[in-house]
Design a protein around this motif. Structure first.
Motif, PDB file in Angstrom:
ATOM      1  N   LEU A 101       0.824  -1.208   0.000  1.00 40.80           N
ATOM      2  CA  LEU A 101       0.000   0.000   0.000  1.00 40.80           C
ATOM      3  C   LEU A 101       0.859   1.259   0.000  1.00 40.80           C
ATOM      4  N   ASN A 102       1.941   1.248   0.772  1.00 42.89           N
ATOM      5  CA  ASN A 102       2.780   2.448   0.929  1.00 42.89           C
ATOM      6  C   ASN A 102       3.883   2.553  -0.124  1.00 42.89           C
ATOM      7  N   ASP A 103       4.516   1.425  -0.422  1.00 47.20           N
ATOM      8  CA  ASP A 103       5.714   1.464  -1.267  1.00 47.20           C
ATOM      9  C   ASP A 103       5.535   0.811  -2.629  1.00 47.20           C
ATOM     10  N   GLY A 104       4.430   0.120  -2.846  1.00 45.54           N
ATOM     11  CA  GLY A 104       4.221  -0.563  -4.106  1.00 45.54           C
ATOM     12  C   GLY A 104       4.843  -1.943  -4.129  1.00 45.54           C
ATOM     13  N   ASP A 105       4.741  -2.594  -5.266  1.00 43.45           N
ATOM     14  CA  ASP A 105       5.282  -3.940  -5.445  1.00 43.45           C
ATOM     15  C   ASP A 105       6.808  -3.889  -5.357  1.00 43.45           C
ATOM     16  N   PRO A 106       7.402  -4.659  -4.432  1.00 41.42           N
ATOM     17  CA  PRO A 106       8.861  -4.621  -4.314  1.00 41.42           C
ATOM     18  C   PRO A 106       9.588  -5.178  -5.535  1.00 41.42           C
ATOM     19  N   LEU A 107       8.904  -5.956  -6.377  1.00 42.60           N
ATOM     20  CA  LEU A 107       9.554  -6.561  -7.533  1.00 42.60           C
ATOM     21  C   LEU A 107       9.431  -5.708  -8.793  1.00 42.60           C
ATOM     22  N   THR A 108       8.266  -5.087  -8.990  1.00 42.60           N
ATOM     23  CA  THR A 108       8.047  -4.299 -10.209  1.00 42.60           C
ATOM     24  C   THR A 108       7.925  -2.803  -9.953  1.00 42.60           C
ATOM     25  N   GLY A 109       7.657  -2.430  -8.709  1.00 46.07           N
ATOM     26  CA  GLY A 109       7.472  -1.026  -8.389  1.00 46.07           C
ATOM     27  C   GLY A 109       6.067  -0.516  -8.639  1.00 46.07           C
ATOM     28  N   ALA A 110       5.189  -1.352  -9.193  1.00 44.76           N
ATOM     29  CA  ALA A 110       3.810  -0.938  -9.470  1.00 44.76           C
ATOM     30  C   ALA A 110       3.042  -0.763  -8.163  1.00 44.76           C
ATOM     31  N   SER A 111       2.116   0.170  -8.151  1.00 49.54           N
ATOM     32  CA  SER A 111       1.331   0.444  -6.949  1.00 49.54           C
ATOM     33  C   SER A 111       0.121  -0.482  -6.867  1.00 49.54           C
ATOM     34  N   LEU A 112      -0.441  -0.558  -5.680  1.00 53.15           N
ATOM     35  CA  LEU A 112      -1.649  -1.357  -5.487  1.00 53.15           C
ATOM     36  C   LEU A 112      -2.788  -0.827  -6.349  1.00 53.15           C
ATOM     37  N   SER A 113      -2.896   0.496  -6.442  1.00 45.67           N
ATOM     38  CA  SER A 113      -3.984   1.076  -7.250  1.00 45.67           C
ATOM     39  C   SER A 113      -3.854   0.686  -8.720  1.00 45.67           C
ATOM     40  N   THR A 114      -2.631   0.533  -9.197  1.00 48.28           N
ATOM     41  CA  THR A 114      -2.418   0.114 -10.588  1.00 48.28           C
ATOM     42  C   THR A 114      -2.947  -1.294 -10.809  1.00 48.28           C
ATOM     43  N   TYR A 115      -2.598  -2.191  -9.900  1.00 47.07           N
ATOM     44  CA  TYR A 115      -3.087  -3.566 -10.015  1.00 47.07           C
ATOM     45  C   TYR A 115      -4.605  -3.620  -9.922  1.00 47.07           C
ATOM     46  N   LEU A 116      -5.170  -2.883  -8.973  1.00 46.61           N
ATOM     47  CA  LEU A 116      -6.621  -2.919  -8.778  1.00 46.61           C
ATOM     48  C   LEU A 116      -7.366  -2.324  -9.964  1.00 46.61           C
ATOM     49  N   SER A 117      -6.855  -1.244 -10.521  1.00 38.81           N
ATOM     50  CA  SER A 117      -7.542  -0.609 -11.650  1.00 38.81           C
ATOM     51  C   SER A 117      -7.570  -1.536 -12.857  1.00 38.81           C
ATOM     52  N   LYS A 118      -6.486  -2.272 -13.088  1.00 39.29           N
ATOM     53  CA  LYS A 118      -6.453  -3.210 -14.213  1.00 39.29           C
ATOM     54  C   LYS A 118      -7.431  -4.362 -13.989  1.00 39.29           C
ATOM     55  N   SER A 119      -7.456  -4.884 -12.772  1.00 38.70           N
ATOM     56  CA  SER A 119      -8.375  -5.984 -12.486  1.00 38.70           C
ATOM     57  C   SER A 119      -9.821  -5.525 -12.556  1.00 38.70           C
ATOM     58  N   PHE A 120     -10.104  -4.341 -12.002  1.00 39.97           N
ATOM     59  CA  PHE A 120     -11.475  -3.832 -12.036  1.00 39.97           C
ATOM     60  C   PHE A 120     -11.933  -3.568 -13.464  1.00 39.97           C
ATOM     61  N   GLY A 121     -11.045  -3.029 -14.298  1.00 43.03           N
ATOM     62  CA  GLY A 121     -11.416  -2.778 -15.682  1.00 43.03           C
ATOM     63  C   GLY A 121     -11.797  -4.063 -16.398  1.00 43.03           C
ATOM     64  N   THR A 122     -10.981  -5.089 -16.218  1.00 41.71           N
ATOM     65  CA  THR A 122     -11.279  -6.386 -16.827  1.00 41.71           C
ATOM     66  C   THR A 122     -12.569  -6.968 -16.274  1.00 41.71           C
ATOM     67  N   PHE A 123     -12.746  -6.871 -14.964  1.00 44.62           N
ATOM     68  CA  PHE A 123     -13.923  -7.433 -14.298  1.00 44.62           C
ATOM     69  C   PHE A 123     -15.200  -6.740 -14.765  1.00 44.62           C
ATOM     70  N   LEU A 124     -15.186  -5.425 -14.822  1.00 41.67           N
ATOM     71  CA  LEU A 124     -16.395  -4.680 -15.175  1.00 41.67           C
ATOM     72  C   LEU A 124     -16.819  -4.926 -16.612  1.00 41.67           C
ATOM     73  N   LYS A 125     -15.848  -5.092 -17.518  1.00 44.37           N
ATOM     74  CA  LYS A 125     -16.201  -5.393 -18.908  1.00 44.37           C
ATOM     75  C   LYS A 125     -16.888  -6.754 -19.007  1.00 44.37           C
ATOM     76  N   GLY A 126     -16.363  -7.744 -18.300  1.00 45.03           N
ATOM     77  CA  GLY A 126     -16.994  -9.062 -18.312  1.00 45.03           C
ATOM     78  C   GLY A 126     -18.362  -9.043 -17.658  1.00 45.03           C
ATOM     79  N   LEU A 127     -18.487  -8.288 -16.558  1.00 39.92           N
ATOM     80  CA  LEU A 127     -19.766  -8.174 -15.850  1.00 39.92           C
ATOM     81  C   LEU A 127     -20.818  -7.512 -16.735  1.00 39.92           C
ATOM     82  N   ALA A 128     -20.467  -6.405 -17.358  1.00 43.22           N
ATOM     83  CA  ALA A 128     -21.423  -5.687 -18.208  1.00 43.22           C
ATOM     84  C   ALA A 128     -21.906  -6.568 -19.360  1.00 43.22           C
ATOM     85  N   LEU A 129     -20.986  -7.280 -19.984  1.00 39.51           N
ATOM     86  CA  LEU A 129     -21.358  -8.155 -21.094  1.00 39.51           C
ATOM     87  C   LEU A 129     -22.289  -9.269 -20.627  1.00 39.51           C
TER      88      LEU A 129
END
Length: 269
Positions: free
Chosen positions: A60-88
């Motif tokens: 949450l504070n420092d991001g992924d120690p391996l890639t440097g990506a933030s939690l919000s980045t991971y969540l936004s990608k998953s939510f985008g994929t999830f919402l498209k499948g849900l809407a369809l």
């Protein structure tokens, strides 16, 4: 009237407090058992709750120690994929379920196809969809399959449970087929549709995580889980599992709230 209202409000808060206490006690028991098993097993692959919590705070504070990506980045990608499948799934499953439930010959014709496809685990489609449609669309189609069948079957069941006398009464009053759907069939099916949605949301989160294990370039919380496990960072992997569980709980709770709000508005609570 005033006393009755106060009594209802008191009961409402009493039920809420009781549910909150039971939920807190249940979760506390789960954490204690988890902690005990982790200490007794003494395995690196089974971290304690506090180690998992520290990994979550670090993400949450420092991001992924391996890639440097933030939690919000991971969540936004998953939510985008999830919402498209849900809407369809909603756009296709609800109208199709209403028609199949209402039109018996059509239901009899398509039911064998549905029964052949429905037992197939959605994750079995992941490599096919991802390799065929790419990383942007493939995972959403896996989510679509996971949500589609619970919504479809529950919608069909809801229409079939409709009292024929209501349809006869509406026809007697001059309702045309469109009015029958809008005024009788759809309102009566809402509880079943929402129940299918709640079941589908839980399955949808299982599907998106599994799909992201295949579609690693897409990122998402499933990718984070895989890379943490592959690197042996088990607290990070378990923190991803907890995040997924919370996301599933939040979406199903939101569906439950929407169900109650829609039912109340339509007068079928």
């Amino acid at each position: 009237m005033s006393l009755s209202f106060k009594y209802d409000e008191h009961n409402k808060y009493h039920r809420f407090a009781r549910s909150a206490i039971i939920a807190a006690a249940s979760l506390t028991t789960f954490v204690i058992v988890w902690w005990f098993v982790a200490i007794m097993a003494n395995m690196t692959a089974l971290p304690t709750p506090i180690e998992t919590w520290d990994a979550f705070i670090s993400l949450l504070n420092d991001g992924d120690p391996l890639t440097g990506a933030s939690l919000s980045t991971y969540l936004s990608k998953s939510f985008g994929t999830f919402l498209k499948g849900l809407a369809l799934a909603v756009v296709i499953a609800v109208p199709l379920g209403l028609f199949l439930g209402f039109i018996k010959p059509l239901r009899e014709f398509l039911n064998p196809i549905i029964e052949v496809l429905r037992p197939i685990a959605p994750i079995a489609w992941a490599p096919i969809f991802i390799l065929s449609f790419g990383y942007q669309i493939g995972p959403s189609l896996v989510v679509f399959v996971g949500i589609f069948f619970p919504m479809l079957t529950n919608t069909i069941f809801g229409v079939q449970k409709l009292d024929p006398m209501l349809l006869d009464a509406a026809r007697t009053m001059g309702a045309n087929p469109l009015q029958l759907f809008r005024k009788v069939v759809l309102p009566s099916s809402v509880p079943y549709i929402m129940n299918g949605l709640k079941v589908g949301l839980g399955i949808g989160w299982m599907c998106i995580v599994a799909a992201e294990l295949y579609a690693t370039p897409l990122g998402g919380i499933g990718f984070y889980l895989q890379e943490q496990a592959s690197a042996g960072n088990w607290p990070g992997a378990y923190s991803a599992i907890i995040i997924i569980a919370v996301l599933g709980l939040l979406t199903t709770s939101l569906a439950e709230y929407a169900h109650k709000a829609i039912a109340k508005r339509m007068g079928i609570e």
